[in-house]
Design a protein around this motif. Structure first.
Motif, PDB file in Angstrom:
ATOM      1  N   PRO A   1       0.801  -1.229   0.039  1.00 25.41           N
ATOM      2  CA  PRO A   1      -0.012   0.123   0.184  1.00 25.41           C
ATOM      3  C   PRO A   1       0.893   1.105   0.105  1.00 25.41           C
ATOM      4  CG  PRO A   1      -0.524  -1.522   1.570  1.00 25.41           C
ATOM      5  CD  PRO A   1       0.674  -2.037   1.045  1.00 25.41           C
ATOM      6  N   VAL A   2       1.977   1.391   0.898  1.00 25.97           N
ATOM      7  CA  VAL A   2       2.952   2.291   0.566  1.00 25.97           C
ATOM      8  C   VAL A   2       3.603   2.762  -0.485  1.00 25.97           C
ATOM      9  CG1 VAL A   2       5.151   3.457   1.664  1.00 25.97           C
ATOM     10  CG2 VAL A   2       3.408   2.123   3.249  1.00 25.97           C
ATOM     11  N   LEU A   3       3.807   1.457  -1.242  1.00 32.42           N
ATOM     12  CA  LEU A   3       4.283   1.787  -2.705  1.00 32.42           C
ATOM     13  C   LEU A   3       3.224   2.132  -3.529  1.00 32.42           C
ATOM     14  CD1 LEU A   3       6.669  -1.364  -3.158  1.00 32.42           C
ATOM     15  CD2 LEU A   3       7.391   0.898  -3.247  1.00 32.42           C
ATOM     16  N   ILE A   4       2.187   1.585  -3.530  1.00 31.69           N
ATOM     17  CA  ILE A   4       1.049   2.164  -4.173  1.00 31.69           C
ATOM     18  C   ILE A   4       0.544   3.690  -4.071  1.00 31.69           C
ATOM     19  CG2 ILE A   4      -1.522   1.674  -4.680  1.00 31.69           C
ATOM     20  CD1 ILE A   4      -0.987  -1.155  -4.438  1.00 31.69           C
ATOM     21  N   ALA A   5       0.722   4.050  -2.604  1.00 29.29           N
ATOM     22  CA  ALA A   5       0.193   5.403  -2.572  1.00 29.29           C
ATOM     23  C   ALA A   5       1.384   6.455  -2.999  1.00 29.29           C
ATOM     24  CB  ALA A   5       0.339   5.651  -0.905  1.00 29.29           C
ATOM     25  N   ILE A   6       2.776   5.798  -3.078  1.00 29.53           N
ATOM     26  CA  ILE A   6       3.889   6.628  -3.602  1.00 29.53           C
ATOM     27  C   ILE A   6       3.624   6.986  -4.868  1.00 29.53           C
ATOM     28  CG2 ILE A   6       6.337   6.774  -3.935  1.00 29.53           C
ATOM     29  CD1 ILE A   6       6.563   5.550  -1.016  1.00 29.53           C
ATOM     30  N   ALA A   7       3.214   5.710  -5.588  1.00 30.75           N
ATOM     31  CA  ALA A   7       3.132   5.737  -7.074  1.00 30.75           C
ATOM     32  C   ALA A   7       2.014   6.371  -7.464  1.00 30.75           C
ATOM     33  CB  ALA A   7       2.678   4.171  -7.680  1.00 30.75           C
ATOM     34  N   VAL A   8       0.720   6.506  -6.599  1.00 33.28           N
ATOM     35  CA  VAL A   8      -0.487   7.320  -6.947  1.00 33.28           C
ATOM     36  C   VAL A   8       0.013   8.804  -6.794  1.00 33.28           C
ATOM     37  CG1 VAL A   8      -2.594   7.950  -6.080  1.00 33.28           C
ATOM     38  CG2 VAL A   8      -1.915   5.582  -6.601  1.00 33.28           C
ATOM     39  N   ILE A   9       0.813   9.205  -5.656  1.00 31.65           N
ATOM     40  CA  ILE A   9       1.056  10.441  -5.510  1.00 31.65           C
ATOM     41  C   ILE A   9       1.975  10.934  -6.423  1.00 31.65           C
ATOM     42  CG2 ILE A   9       2.266  12.025  -3.888  1.00 31.65           C
ATOM     43  CD1 ILE A   9       1.142  10.384  -1.512  1.00 31.65           C
ATOM     44  N   ALA A  10       3.012  10.144  -7.040  1.00 29.13           N
ATOM     45  CA  ALA A  10       3.904  10.675  -7.912  1.00 29.13           C
ATOM     46  C   ALA A  10       3.112  10.873  -9.165  1.00 29.13           C
ATOM     47  CB  ALA A  10       4.809   9.578  -8.170  1.00 29.13           C
ATOM     48  N   ALA A  11       2.256   9.827  -9.531  1.00 30.64           N
ATOM     49  CA  ALA A  11       1.527  10.097 -10.613  1.00 30.64           C
ATOM     50  C   ALA A  11       1.044  11.315 -10.818  1.00 30.64           C
ATOM     51  CB  ALA A  11       0.668   8.939 -11.266  1.00 30.64           C
ATOM     52  N   ALA A  12       0.105  11.503  -9.746  1.00 34.14           N
ATOM     53  CA  ALA A  12      -1.037  12.625  -9.515  1.00 34.14           C
ATOM     54  C   ALA A  12      -0.198  13.999  -9.441  1.00 34.14           C
ATOM     55  CB  ALA A  12      -1.753  12.534  -8.368  1.00 34.14           C
ATOM     56  N   GLY A  13       0.819  13.928  -8.879  1.00 33.24           N
ATOM     57  CA  GLY A  13       1.822  14.779  -8.940  1.00 33.24           C
ATOM     58  C   GLY A  13       2.392  15.445 -10.308  1.00 33.24           C
ATOM     59  N   GLY A  14       2.804  14.206 -10.990  1.00 35.99           N
ATOM     60  CA  GLY A  14       3.220  14.414 -12.287  1.00 35.99           C
ATOM     61  C   GLY A  14       2.225  15.027 -13.231  1.00 35.99           C
ATOM     62  N   PHE A  15       0.970  14.667 -13.032  1.00 37.91           N
ATOM     63  CA  PHE A  15      -0.082  14.918 -13.968  1.00 37.91           C
ATOM     64  C   PHE A  15      -0.343  16.353 -13.430  1.00 37.91           C
ATOM     65  CE2 PHE A  15      -4.819  14.950 -14.800  1.00 37.91           C
ATOM     66  CZ  PHE A  15      -4.831  14.800 -15.866  1.00 37.91           C
ATOM     67  N   TYR A  16      -0.412  16.581 -12.321  1.00 39.93           N
ATOM     68  CA  TYR A  16      -0.757  18.057 -11.826  1.00 39.93           C
ATOM     69  C   TYR A  16       0.301  19.089 -12.437  1.00 39.93           C
ATOM     70  CZ  TYR A  16      -1.260  22.051  -8.962  1.00 39.93           C
ATOM     71  OH  TYR A  16      -1.454  23.473  -8.658  1.00 39.93           O
ATOM     72  N   PHE A  17       1.621  18.668 -12.037  1.00 45.62           N
ATOM     73  CA  PHE A  17       2.560  19.545 -12.629  1.00 45.62           C
ATOM     74  C   PHE A  17       2.783  19.661 -14.058  1.00 45.62           C
ATOM     75  CE2 PHE A  17       4.414  19.122  -8.417  1.00 45.62           C
ATOM     76  CZ  PHE A  17       4.517  20.360  -8.176  1.00 45.62           C
ATOM     77  N   SER A  18       2.368  18.367 -14.954  1.00 43.15           N
ATOM     78  CA  SER A  18       2.319  18.572 -16.230  1.00 43.15           C
ATOM     79  C   SER A  18       1.280  19.507 -16.735  1.00 43.15           C
ATOM     80  CB  SER A  18       2.119  17.053 -17.041  1.00 43.15           C
ATOM     81  OG  SER A  18       1.030  16.684 -16.844  1.00 43.15           O
ATOM     82  N   LEU A  19      -0.097  19.485 -16.113  1.00 43.44           N
ATOM     83  CA  LEU A  19      -1.024  20.198 -16.316  1.00 43.44           C
ATOM     84  C   LEU A  19      -0.761  21.540 -16.069  1.00 43.44           C
ATOM     85  CD1 LEU A  19      -4.567  18.845 -15.138  1.00 43.44           C
ATOM     86  CD2 LEU A  19      -3.621  19.435 -17.535  1.00 43.44           C
ATOM     87  N   LYS A  20       0.079  21.979 -14.929  1.00 49.81           N
ATOM     88  CA  LYS A  20       0.248  23.186 -14.791  1.00 49.81           C
ATOM     89  C   LYS A  20       1.279  24.040 -15.859  1.00 49.81           C
ATOM     90  CE  LYS A  20       1.373  26.400 -11.093  1.00 49.81           C
ATOM     91  NZ  LYS A  20       2.079  26.659  -9.836  1.00 49.81           N
ATOM     92  N   LEU A  21       2.182  23.233 -16.035  1.00 51.26           N
ATOM     93  CA  LEU A  21       3.193  23.516 -17.048  1.00 51.26           C
ATOM     94  C   LEU A  21       2.439  23.703 -18.481  1.00 51.26           C
ATOM     95  CD1 LEU A  21       6.461  23.636 -17.098  1.00 51.26           C
ATOM     96  CD2 LEU A  21       6.098  21.371 -18.293  1.00 51.26           C
ATOM     97  N   GLU A  22       1.843  22.568 -18.791  1.00 51.49           N
ATOM     98  CA  GLU A  22       0.803  22.878 -20.104  1.00 51.49           C
ATOM     99  C   GLU A  22      -0.097  24.352 -20.011  1.00 51.49           C
ATOM    100  OE1 GLU A  22      -2.202  20.218 -22.240  1.00 51.49           O
ATOM    101  OE2 GLU A  22      -0.902  19.100 -21.024  1.00 51.49           O
ATOM    102  N   GLN A  23      -0.552  24.352 -18.881  1.00 52.60           N
ATOM    103  CA  GLN A  23      -1.312  25.675 -18.759  1.00 52.60           C
ATOM    104  C   GLN A  23      -0.416  26.929 -19.012  1.00 52.60           C
ATOM    105  OE1 GLN A  23      -3.087  25.800 -14.769  1.00 52.60           O
ATOM    106  NE2 GLN A  23      -4.980  26.472 -15.675  1.00 52.60           N
ATOM    107  N   GLN A  24       0.856  26.916 -18.348  1.00 48.51           N
ATOM    108  CA  GLN A  24       1.648  27.734 -18.292  1.00 48.51           C
ATOM    109  C   GLN A  24       2.237  28.100 -19.801  1.00 48.51           C
ATOM    110  OE1 GLN A  24       5.415  27.510 -16.258  1.00 48.51           O
ATOM    111  NE2 GLN A  24       4.685  29.148 -14.662  1.00 48.51           N
TER     112      GLN A  24
END
Lengths: 230, 154
Positions: free
Chosen positions: A28-51
């Protein structure tokens, strides 16, 4: 072969049960990390894209590598020194021309003077700067009368040919004095754009002609908001 | 007396006819103006619309004015972000067409005004065409009309 097969899964199964116990926590820890990383990556890519989208929508914005100006020395319309220090803390709109330029220069300076109240609404710390690329003819007193005609707050910069060149070279501006045929009434080829320097002394934007007061203030608003957000 | 008047009227009518024929001439010069500039400026610009109402092309060769030492026809051209003014040796106005001389484009360059120009002053400009015809108009000194202000009410 079949014996090896039978033994191996047995041992393997034994290990699995031990590991499974650890994995009960780890997975679960690994999954959580992966999910956070993916979400973070997605969020930042969105933000970058927006920028990037926002950036693409702002015409004339020099990003992500705006040119940082270094020290230069020119002389203002009152005979005072004007260098990088005088640009710091202010949004500066620079136009390069000469006082005996009959067509483009008066149009551009009139439009800038007209836009000035709107530009001041975007930022109180805004200055209009006319830089003479014909400093030998445009001495301080002449520059003074010239810029004040367009707006009492307008700054006019001159100095020696070398001083002006040292400044324009930093901004990548070229000009050409056509005085070979006529020493008195010669013309100067110069940039048609307005250049925007931010309060940190970085060249952040270029406003291309044809110039119109509302469009200039809109472009300024967009560039300022973009830079303030970064 | 009556007879005398009649004799006077004929040449008068003839003169008037000659004068009015000027109105349907080949070239009409419209809305000429000189861009007001700070007093120290020695080179100014004038703008106008040249209407060719004839059925043949008209070629403008020269412009002069008593108020200025020299007048030249120029065009501002922006190329690779650099603006340069290019002297025009002639301007051809096609039959039935009009050519607008306007800021940032074709314009007249007025060198060394003989007296200081004031807003509202009118100065005569003469236009010399290739077919030998000469047309004259008055250009008014005014500040560039900036339309963007009309949209604003604050």
């Amino acid at each position: 072969m079949p014996g090896r097969i039978r033994v191996k899964p047995f041992r393997y199964n034994g290990e699995m049960t031990e590991k499974q116990r650890q994995n009960q926590i780890l997975t679960p820890v690994l999954i959580a990390i992966a999910v956070i990383a993916a979400a973070g990556g997605f969020y930042f890519s969105l933000k970058l894209e927006q920028q990037q989208l926002q950036q693409a929508a702002i015409p004339g914005l020099f990003w992500p590598n705006p040119k940082q100006l270094t020290q230069f020395e020119t002389v203002d319309q009152d005979g005072g020194q004007f260098g990088l220090e005088q640009l710091r803390g202010k949004w500066s709109f620079l136009f390069f021309g000469y006082t005996n330029c009959p067509d483009i220069c008066p149009i551009t300076l009139s439009v800038l003077a007209n836009a000035y109240p709107q530009l001041k609404q975007v930022s109180e710390q805004t200055q209009l700067v006319f830089v003479s690329v014909d400093p030998e003819r445009d001495e301080s007193q002449l520059l003074n009368q010239y810029v004040k005609y367009f707006h009492p707050d307008m700054i006019g910069l001159g100095g020696s040919q070398q001083q002006i060149q040292a400044m324009t070279r930093q901004l990548g501006i070229v000009y050409f004095i056509n005085n070979e045929a006529d020493q008195e009434n010669y013309l100067v080829d110069h940039s048609a754009s307005i250049f925007l320097i931010d309060p940190l002394g970085r060249l952040v934007g270029k406003i291309a002609p044809p110039h119109e007061a509302n469009a200039i203030s809109l472009q300024f608003k967009q560039i300022k908001e973009f830079i303030d957000a970064t | 007396m009556r007879l005398n008047l009649r004799y006077l009227l004929v040449p008068l009518l003839f003169l008037a006819f000659n004068f009015s024929s000027h109105a349907d001439d080949a070239v009409i010069l419209e809305q000429a103006w000189i861009s007001e500039a700070p007093p120290t400026v020695k080179v100014m610009a004038a703008y106008l619309t040249i209407v060719n109402s004839s059925d043949k092309d008209m070629t403008l060769l020269n412009v002069d004015s008593q108020q200025f030492e020299r007048v030249e026809i120029h065009r501002s051209i922006v190329e690779n972000d650099t603006v340069s003014m290019q002297k025009q040796n002639q301007l051809i106005i096609a039959a039935g067409n009009r050519l607008e001389l306007k800021p940032g484009d074709f314009h007249l360059m007025l060198f060394n005004p003989k007296t200081r120009l004031q807003r509202g002053d009118q100065h005569s400009l003469r236009f010399y065409f290739a077919d030998g015809s000469v047309f004259e108009t008055n250009a008014v000194v005014k500040r560039k009309n900036l339309q963007d202000h009309s949209h604003h009410h604050h």
